[in-house]
Design an enzyme around this catalytic site. Structure first.
Site, PDB file in Angstrom:
ATOM      1  N   GLY A 135       0.826  -1.211   0.000  1.00  0.00           N
ATOM      2  CA  GLY A 135       0.000   0.000   0.000  1.00  0.00           C
ATOM      3  C   GLY A 135       0.856   1.255   0.000  1.00  0.00           C
ATOM      4  CB  SER A 136      -0.013   4.787  -0.570  1.00  0.00           C
ATOM      5  OG  SER A 136      -1.091   4.884   0.331  1.00  0.00           O
TER       6      SER A 136
ATOM      7  CG  ASP B 145      -7.841  -0.459   3.847  1.00  0.00           C
ATOM      8  OD1 ASP B 145      -7.291   0.387   3.114  1.00  0.00           O
ATOM      9  OD2 ASP B 145      -7.734  -1.682   3.687  1.00  0.00           O
TER      10      ASP B 145
ATOM     11  N   GLY C 280       0.323  -1.192   6.599  1.00  0.00           N
ATOM     12  CA  GLY C 280      -0.724  -0.202   6.812  1.00  0.00           C
ATOM     13  C   GLY C 280      -2.056  -0.864   7.102  1.00  0.00           C
TER      14      GLY C 280
ATOM     15  CD  GLU D  97      -1.883  -6.543   2.974  1.00  0.00           C
ATOM     16  OE1 GLU D  97      -1.421  -5.594   2.335  1.00  0.00           O
ATOM     17  OE2 GLU D  97      -3.056  -6.568   3.391  1.00  0.00           O
TER      18      GLU D  97
ATOM     19  CE  LYS E  48      -5.831   4.821   5.561  1.00  0.00           C
ATOM     20  NZ  LYS E  48      -4.620   4.064   5.399  1.00  0.00           N
TER      21      LYS E  48
HETATM   22  C1  5RP Z   1      -3.388  -3.543   1.098  1.00  0.00           C
HETATM   23  C2  5RP Z   1      -3.685  -3.027   2.451  1.00  0.00           C
HETATM   24  C3  5RP Z   1      -3.186  -1.663   2.804  1.00  0.00           C
HETATM   25  O1  5RP Z   1      -2.373  -1.764   3.912  1.00  0.00           O
HETATM   26  C4  5RP Z   1      -4.344  -0.784   3.101  1.00  0.00           C
HETATM   27  O2  5RP Z   1      -5.235  -0.789   1.986  1.00  0.00           O
HETATM   28  C5  5RP Z   1      -3.903   0.656   3.374  1.00  0.00           C
HETATM   29  O3  5RP Z   1      -3.394   1.222   2.207  1.00  0.00           O
HETATM   30  P1  5RP Z   1      -2.758   2.652   2.149  1.00  0.00           P
HETATM   31  O4  5RP Z   1      -1.508   2.611   2.973  1.00  0.00           O
HETATM   32  O5  5RP Z   1      -2.474   2.876   0.675  1.00  0.00           O
HETATM   33  O6  5RP Z   1      -3.758   3.645   2.685  1.00  0.00           O
HETATM   34  O7  5RP Z   1      -4.287  -3.669   3.269  1.00  0.00           O
HETATM   35  O8  5RP Z   1      -3.986  -4.789   0.877  1.00  0.00           O
END
Ligand code: 5RP
Length: 221
Positions: A33-34, A88, A86, A107, A125
């Site tokens: 993720g970012s 969501d 990370g 993950e 978040k």
């Molecule tokens: C990917 C994930 C990410 O950790 C989650 O979506 C958060 O992403 P971001 O850091 O881009 O906000 O679970 O499968």
């Protein structure tokens, strides 16, 4: 402060948190993720302080190799010292929803296999209860309709993530409208549906450590 600056601050706090504990033979688990991308970029600068990484996605593998970090297969790793990723959404007892990027299964495996799960988020978040973010569920393609009907029976409204195939060759249903007042039970109930690979509630193996970046500071929970 922009959200991406907060993500970077959380990622850099994770480097500060793990660096003093690393040993030359340590294996570091890396999410997707970012926010994790910022972590990967910073990890490159301390790559001489640990042995290798285990990666949760093809995208993270490619980024890790791009900054000169060695990536090994989980099956050859003697153990994973720490997993950094990370999320969501995160609720007060640190159960989280993950999988917005579709990498939830790998993950969850690496999180379970690690000695410590460090989760890095910006403060947007943090929620009182999980579920505003649609819950990603990875599904074996032939089971899509059956799993969707089963999720409706649990009170959800599953939406097919059009055109998306996971690194494991499966599809994702994003489920809106679930009442997630008991994340542990719902994680198990959804995983018990035949055809579900896993779902994005991380409660059984929730983060041990949460680093939250706000405009004022990064705090630990
Ligand atoms: C990917 C994930 C990410 O950790 C989650 O979506 C958060 O992403 P971001 O850091 O881009 O906000 O679970 O499968």
């Amino acid at each position: 402060m922009k959200t991406d600056d907060l993500k970077k601050a959380a990622a850099e706090a994770a480097i500060t948190y793990i660096e003093p504990k690393l040993k030359l033979d340590s294996i570091v688990g890396v999410g997707t993720g970012s926010t994790t991308d910022h972590f990967i970029d910073a990890l490159g600068s301390i790559r001489h302080k640990f042995d290798a990484t285990v990666s949760s996605s093809e995208a993270s593998t490619s980024r890790l190799e791009g900054v000169g970090v060695r990536v090994i297969d989980l099956n050859t790793a003697p153990g994973i010292f720490v997993y950094v990723d990370g999320a969501d959404e995160v609720e007060p007892s640190n159960a989280v929803i993950k999988g917005g990027g579709g990498a939830l299964t790998r993950e969850k495996i690496i999180a379970a296999a690690s000695d410590e799960f460090v989760c890095i988020v910006d403060d947007t978040k943090c929620v009182d209860q999980l579920g505003s973010f649609p819950l990603p569920v990875e599904v074996v393609p032939m089971a899509r309709s059956f799993v969707a009907r089963s999720l409706v029976k649990l009170g959800g409204d599953p939406i097919y993530r059009n055109g998306f195939i996971t690194d494991n060759g499966n599809l994702i249903l994003d489920v809106q409208g679930l009442n997630i007042d008991d994340p542990d039970s719902l994680e198990k109930a959804i995983n018990n549906i035949a055809g579900v690979v896993t779902n994005g509630i991380f409660a059984t193996n929730r983060p041990d450590t949460l680093l939250v970046a706000s405009a004022e500071r990064v705090f630990i929970r």
